[in-house]
Design a protein around this motif. Structure first.
Motif, PDB file in Angstrom:
ATOM      1  N   HIS A 118       1.319   0.806  11.180  1.00  0.00           N
ATOM      2  CA  HIS A 118       0.986   0.291   9.848  1.00  0.00           C
ATOM      3  C   HIS A 118      -0.454  -0.236   9.869  1.00  0.00           C
ATOM      4  N   HIS A 170      -3.241  -5.971   0.230  1.00  0.00           N
ATOM      5  CA  HIS A 170      -3.814  -4.627   0.271  1.00  0.00           C
ATOM      6  C   HIS A 170      -5.095  -4.459  -0.545  1.00  0.00           C
ATOM      7  N   CYS A 179      -3.663   2.433   2.703  1.00  0.00           N
ATOM      8  CA  CYS A 179      -2.740   1.943   3.733  1.00  0.00           C
ATOM      9  C   CYS A 179      -1.775   3.089   4.027  1.00  0.00           C
ATOM     10  N   HIS A 228       1.590   1.882   2.414  1.00  0.00           N
ATOM     11  CA  HIS A 228       1.661   1.373   1.036  1.00  0.00           C
ATOM     12  C   HIS A 228       0.687   2.023   0.062  1.00  0.00           C
ATOM     13  N   HIS A 257      -3.716  -8.136   6.662  1.00  0.00           N
ATOM     14  CA  HIS A 257      -2.867  -6.942   6.634  1.00  0.00           C
ATOM     15  C   HIS A 257      -2.549  -6.557   8.080  1.00  0.00           C
TER      16      HIS A 257
HETATM   17 FE   FE2 Z   1       0.256  -1.854   4.166  1.00  0.00          FE
END
Ligand code: FE2
Length: 129
Positions: free
Chosen positions: A51, A17, A115, A118, A45
């Protein structure tokens, strides 16, 4: 609590990330140069409808302690969305962008990314003349 308390960082070589900020060698005071910001330089990623990296912002903090400047914001809008269903679409935007900037002082370039699963992450690079 401050927003910085929610921004994570790590070594980009082991954490997918972390935004990578790349500055060319030989940058000179007052001369424009290209800065590359990206996610996934070492470890890719995911880039799926569920996502994805939504954006990267690039900031500059002067070494003398002056006020931070927001240099650029990149939004990544396509992640395989489609009327046929998630991940059935034909287009994906990869989190990779270049900004041409000019600095009159040395300092730190900081990239912050988001993200959708995340959260917030940061990475940085020093600029010296
Ligand atoms: Fe992610």
């Amino acid at each position: 609590m401050a927003i910085g308390d929610f921004v994570k960082t790590a070594d980009f070589k082991s954490e997918k990330h972390v935004p990578v900020v790349e500055v060319p060698a030989g940058v000179k005071k007052g001369e424009a140069f290209d800065v590359t910001v990206s996610i996934g330089k070492e470890i890719a990623h995911p880039n799926t409808t569920e996502h994805f990296i939504a954006w990267i912002s690039l900031y500059f903090k002067p070494a003398d302690g002056g006020v931070v400047s927001h240099l650029a914001k990149f939004d990544y809008m396509a992640h395989g969305e489609s009327t046929k269903g998630a991940n059935e679409g034909p287009a994906h935007t990869e989190p990779y962008s270049v900004a041409k900037i000019k600095l009159d002082e040395p300092g730190t370039l900081v990239a912050v990314s988001y993200c959708n699963i995340h959260g917030l992450w940061e990475g940085s690079a020093e600029v010296k003349f």
